[in-house]
Design an enzyme around this catalytic site. Structure first.
Site, PDB file in Angstrom:
ATOM      1  N   THR A  50       0.856  -1.181   0.000  1.00  0.00           N
ATOM      2  CA  THR A  50       0.000   0.000   0.000  1.00  0.00           C
ATOM      3  C   THR A  50       0.897   1.238   0.000  1.00  0.00           C
ATOM      4  O   THR A  50       1.983   1.218   0.589  1.00  0.00           O
ATOM      5  CB  THR A  50      -0.950   0.015   1.215  1.00  0.00           C
ATOM      6  OG1 THR A  50      -0.170   0.014   2.403  1.00  0.00           O
ATOM      7  CG2 THR A  50      -1.897  -1.181   1.192  1.00  0.00           C
ATOM      8  N   PRO A  52       1.064   4.298   1.541  1.00  0.00           N
ATOM      9  CA  PRO A  52       1.636   4.871   2.771  1.00  0.00           C
ATOM     10  C   PRO A  52       2.653   3.941   3.444  1.00  0.00           C
ATOM     11  O   PRO A  52       3.681   4.397   3.938  1.00  0.00           O
ATOM     12  CB  PRO A  52       0.424   5.095   3.672  1.00  0.00           C
ATOM     13  CG  PRO A  52      -0.745   5.157   2.745  1.00  0.00           C
ATOM     14  CD  PRO A  52      -0.407   4.230   1.616  1.00  0.00           C
ATOM     15  N   CYS A  53       2.364   2.652   3.453  1.00  0.00           N
ATOM     16  CA  CYS A  53       3.264   1.697   4.104  1.00  0.00           C
ATOM     17  C   CYS A  53       4.574   1.564   3.333  1.00  0.00           C
ATOM     18  O   CYS A  53       5.652   1.508   3.924  1.00  0.00           O
ATOM     19  CB  CYS A  53       2.590   0.329   4.223  1.00  0.00           C
ATOM     20  SG  CYS A  53       1.052   0.347   5.156  1.00  0.00           S
ATOM     21  N   THR A  54       4.469   1.513   2.022  1.00  0.00           N
ATOM     22  CA  THR A  54       5.626   1.288   1.161  1.00  0.00           C
ATOM     23  C   THR A  54       6.464   2.542   0.948  1.00  0.00           C
ATOM     24  O   THR A  54       7.687   2.469   0.887  1.00  0.00           O
ATOM     25  CB  THR A  54       5.150   0.741  -0.206  1.00  0.00           C
ATOM     26  OG1 THR A  54       4.416  -0.461   0.030  1.00  0.00           O
ATOM     27  CG2 THR A  54       6.313   0.458  -1.131  1.00  0.00           C
ATOM     28  N   LEU A  58       7.617   2.189   6.115  1.00  0.00           N
ATOM     29  CA  LEU A  58       8.690   1.197   6.228  1.00  0.00           C
ATOM     30  C   LEU A  58      10.062   1.679   5.774  1.00  0.00           C
ATOM     31  O   LEU A  58      11.065   1.263   6.361  1.00  0.00           O
ATOM     32  CB  LEU A  58       8.309  -0.081   5.476  1.00  0.00           C
ATOM     33  CG  LEU A  58       7.661  -1.161   6.337  1.00  0.00           C
ATOM     34  CD1 LEU A  58       8.628  -1.801   7.278  1.00  0.00           C
ATOM     35  CD2 LEU A  58       6.442  -0.699   7.052  1.00  0.00           C
TER      36      LEU A  58
END
Length: 167
Positions: A50, A52-54, A58
């Site tokens: 996703t 925001p996560c990528t 992270l």
């Protein structure tokens, strides 16, 4: 369930899975074996790949992993409900395939996530119930020293920089 907070005992469940750093098939990660002996950071994310996560969440942990480990942390757990194969692919895509102290953990039935009090309903965008975004510092006694719980999809209080400042 109320979100986990400072002073709470980190919950365990043997219903989370990972692919060992040396490779092989997915298997259960027995959290109960190391929760009381290791200091670790937990990063929970709504989903692999996703944006925001990528793109936001992270990368800071990957870039700063040596710095985090230098603060006495034994490893960083990244929790998502995605399956172990997806998480392995995501870790590789993020350029962290060889980072053995960065452990991607699948919580497919959200058992750990529910114990953390960190579910988020993303049904409105077709994702269903997911792990909420958070970051924790857990000491060698299994007690949460710091808990950063995000509001909705924000990436603010749970960033690597904020965690490093608390270590």
């Amino acid at each position: 369930m109320a979100p986990i907070k400072r002073g709470d005992r980190f919950p365990t469940t043997d219903d989370v899975y990972y692919i060992p750093p040396e490779g092989g098939e997915p298997g259960p990660l027995e959290l109960s074996k190391f929760v009381k002996t290791k200091k670790f950071v937990v990063v929970s994310v709504p989903g692999a790949f996703t944006p925001p996560c990528t793109e936001q969440h992270l990368p800071g942990y990957i870039k700063n992993l040596p710095r985090i480990l230098s603060k006495g942390v034994d490893f960083v757990l990244v929790i998502s409900q995605n399956d172990p194969f997806v998480l392995k692919g995501w870790k590789k895509e993020l350029g962290a395939a060889d980072a053995k102290k960065l452990v991607f953990v699948s919580d497919p039935n959200l058992k750990l996530t529910k114990k953390l009090g960190s579910t988020i309903d993303l049904s409105a965008i077709g994702l269903g119930t997911r792990s909420g975004r958070l970051a924790l510092i857990v000491n060698r006694s299994g007690i949460v020293e710091y808990a950063a719980i995000e509001n909705g999809g924000e990436v603010d209080v749970s960033t690597a920089q904020k965690i490093i400042a608390k270590l």
